[in-house]
Design a protein around this motif. Sequence first.
Motif, PDB file in Angstrom:
ATOM      1  N   SER A 214      -8.410   5.411  -1.268  1.00  0.00           N
ATOM      2  CA  SER A 214      -7.899   6.497  -2.098  1.00  0.00           C
ATOM      3  C   SER A 214      -6.466   6.781  -1.679  1.00  0.00           C
ATOM      4  N   LYS A 215      -5.776   7.525  -2.540  1.00  0.00           N
ATOM      5  CA  LYS A 215      -4.389   7.871  -2.240  1.00  0.00           C
ATOM      6  C   LYS A 215      -4.270   8.534  -0.872  1.00  0.00           C
ATOM      7  N   ARG A 216      -5.195   9.518  -0.613  1.00  0.00           N
ATOM      8  CA  ARG A 216      -5.025  10.242   0.651  1.00  0.00           C
ATOM      9  C   ARG A 216      -5.321   9.358   1.859  1.00  0.00           C
ATOM     10  N   ALA A 217      -6.238   8.391   1.698  1.00  0.00           N
ATOM     11  CA  ALA A 217      -6.515   7.488   2.825  1.00  0.00           C
ATOM     12  C   ALA A 217      -5.260   6.681   3.153  1.00  0.00           C
ATOM     13  N   VAL A 218      -4.565   6.201   2.117  1.00  0.00           N
ATOM     14  CA  VAL A 218      -3.349   5.413   2.372  1.00  0.00           C
ATOM     15  C   VAL A 218      -2.243   6.301   2.939  1.00  0.00           C
ATOM     16  N   GLN A 219      -2.205   7.559   2.442  1.00  0.00           N
ATOM     17  CA  GLN A 219      -1.204   8.473   2.993  1.00  0.00           C
ATOM     18  C   GLN A 219      -1.394   8.616   4.501  1.00  0.00           C
ATOM     19  N   HIS A 220      -2.638   8.755   4.920  1.00  0.00           N
ATOM     20  CA  HIS A 220      -2.895   8.889   6.359  1.00  0.00           C
ATOM     21  C   HIS A 220      -2.655   7.573   7.086  1.00  0.00           C
ATOM     22  N   LEU A 221      -2.961   6.465   6.433  1.00  0.00           N
ATOM     23  CA  LEU A 221      -2.696   5.162   7.050  1.00  0.00           C
ATOM     24  C   LEU A 221      -1.208   5.035   7.374  1.00  0.00           C
ATOM     25  N   SER A 222      -0.373   5.601   6.491  1.00  0.00           N
ATOM     26  CA  SER A 222       1.069   5.453   6.701  1.00  0.00           C
ATOM     27  C   SER A 222       1.544   6.291   7.885  1.00  0.00           C
TER      28      SER A 222
ATOM     29  N   LEU B 223       0.836  -1.196   0.000  1.00  0.00           N
ATOM     30  CA  LEU B 223       0.000   0.000   0.000  1.00  0.00           C
ATOM     31  C   LEU B 223       0.876   1.253   0.000  1.00  0.00           C
ATOM     32  N   ILE B 224       1.894   1.236   0.854  1.00  0.00           N
ATOM     33  CA  ILE B 224       2.735   2.431   1.000  1.00  0.00           C
ATOM     34  C   ILE B 224       3.541   2.684  -0.260  1.00  0.00           C
ATOM     35  N   SER B 225       4.002   1.612  -0.892  1.00  0.00           N
ATOM     36  CA  SER B 225       4.721   1.797  -2.152  1.00  0.00           C
ATOM     37  C   SER B 225       3.753   2.305  -3.222  1.00  0.00           C
ATOM     38  N   ALA B 226       2.552   1.736  -3.272  1.00  0.00           N
ATOM     39  CA  ALA B 226       1.608   2.065  -4.348  1.00  0.00           C
ATOM     40  C   ALA B 226       1.084   3.496  -4.259  1.00  0.00           C
TER      41      ALA B 226
ATOM     42  N   ASP C   8       2.488   6.180  -3.904  1.00  0.00           N
ATOM     43  CA  ASP C   8       3.314   7.170  -4.580  1.00  0.00           C
ATOM     44  C   ASP C   8       3.015   7.273  -6.068  1.00  0.00           C
ATOM     45  N   TYR C   9       2.394   6.239  -6.640  1.00  0.00           N
ATOM     46  CA  TYR C   9       2.148   6.308  -8.082  1.00  0.00           C
ATOM     47  C   TYR C   9       0.728   5.913  -8.451  1.00  0.00           C
ATOM     48  N   SER C  10      -0.218   6.001  -7.489  1.00  0.00           N
ATOM     49  CA  SER C  10      -1.604   5.661  -7.845  1.00  0.00           C
ATOM     50  C   SER C  10      -2.582   6.621  -7.192  1.00  0.00           C
ATOM     51  N   ASP C  11      -3.760   6.736  -7.807  1.00  0.00           N
ATOM     52  CA  ASP C  11      -4.832   7.532  -7.209  1.00  0.00           C
ATOM     53  C   ASP C  11      -5.712   6.647  -6.344  1.00  0.00           C
ATOM     54  N   ILE C  12      -5.889   5.399  -6.799  1.00  0.00           N
ATOM     55  CA  ILE C  12      -6.658   4.469  -5.981  1.00  0.00           C
ATOM     56  C   ILE C  12      -5.911   3.144  -5.874  1.00  0.00           C
ATOM     57  N   ILE C  13      -6.096   2.504  -4.726  1.00  0.00           N
ATOM     58  CA  ILE C  13      -5.382   1.262  -4.463  1.00  0.00           C
ATOM     59  C   ILE C  13      -6.396   0.232  -3.964  1.00  0.00           C
ATOM     60  N   ILE C  14      -6.366  -0.935  -4.573  1.00  0.00           N
ATOM     61  CA  ILE C  14      -7.256  -2.001  -4.109  1.00  0.00           C
ATOM     62  C   ILE C  14      -6.393  -3.150  -3.630  1.00  0.00           C
ATOM     63  N   SER C  15      -6.622  -3.594  -2.395  1.00  0.00           N
ATOM     64  CA  SER C  15      -5.853  -4.732  -1.902  1.00  0.00           C
ATOM     65  C   SER C  15      -6.702  -5.984  -2.020  1.00  0.00           C
ATOM     66  N   ILE C  16      -6.054  -7.074  -2.397  1.00  0.00           N
ATOM     67  CA  ILE C  16      -6.784  -8.331  -2.584  1.00  0.00           C
ATOM     68  C   ILE C  16      -5.823  -9.494  -2.379  1.00  0.00           C
TER      69      ILE C  16
END
Length: 338
Positions: A175-183, A94-97, A99-107
Amino acid sequence: MNSNYIISPNLTLVIPCYNEEAVLPETIRQLTLILNNLIQINKISQNSKILFIDDGSRDSTWELIESNNKVNKYVHGLKLAKNAGHQNALLAGLISAKDYSDIIISIDADLQDDLNVIHEFINKYEEGYDVVYGVRKSRSTDTFFKRSTAQGFYRLMNSMGVNLVFNHADYRLMSKRAVQHLSEFKEVNLFLRGLVPLIGFRSTEVYYDRNERFAGESKYPLKKMLAFAFDGITSFSVTPIRLITGLGFIISLFSILVAIYILISKFSGSTTSGWSSLMISIWFIGGVQLVALGLIGEYIGKIYKEVKARPKYIIEKLTLEVKDSNQNESKELASLAR
Ligand code: UDP
Ligand code: MG
């Protein structure tokens, strides 16, 4: 919607893999089809990716990722130096993604989760949700044991005041910003399904049917499952400590009743000498000790919260344009220097 004028978001699928050589070729085939479709209808950008995280596999998982990376433009890989566990592998992805994505889906890699709802996930994102949880409609494909232990766990967590999405594993869009805050959550004991609801932002759920594992074996044997559940409880709740304090008070109160009973027995003459004082001391000291332990536990709980250093709040919007603040600062500094 006239998609010509809309810049489609850049999607990254994040997939932790631990010894998944049996299932990986099929996973790659199915995900490539899905990405192709989504790109064709302009739902996502052409630069969308699949990011596999090899969590220290001992089979040919990494070789498979590398060889597919050469022939499939979507496939990328991130190799961890050793097995770090599902949650850590997922976070690394997630943290790597972000930096280069607007949305991230984990599966998961095993194709248990229905890939067709990815489309619906993105619809929800377009409607303005920052987090979309994939929720299983039923657990009929699980063994009776896994189903009842998992659901018992959700109930237990909820009763201890931990906010968890019922029947949601780690299949979700962020979303990107959600993951940014997760980090910004720096804790070492990771329990992502408990952390994501703490971030806030608008979230919703999408329901799907979960299949059997496509191939290979579950990488979550009972021992790992119990450790995972225990991690979840102890990372999010001080209720176990409170139980000790509560028990201490109950035993202290009870010791008064016991003392009355003991004194009555003593004065009615049916006891051996020394028994009464011994019994009263044991009950009373036992209660006091438990209260004291609980009290110390409260402070340890506080210390635990402090060392986790979770963000105290997360800002969603600010109706103020903070532009070039660095530039202004340097101007001020320059004028001070003059
Ligand atoms: N996994 C991982 N590291 C581990 C264990 C599991 O990356 O130490 C991955 C695994 O490859 C899979 C996902 O986590 O993609 C979920 O594991 P699994 O499907 O075995 O769990 P289950 O669905 O049986 O709970
Ligand atoms: Mg699985």
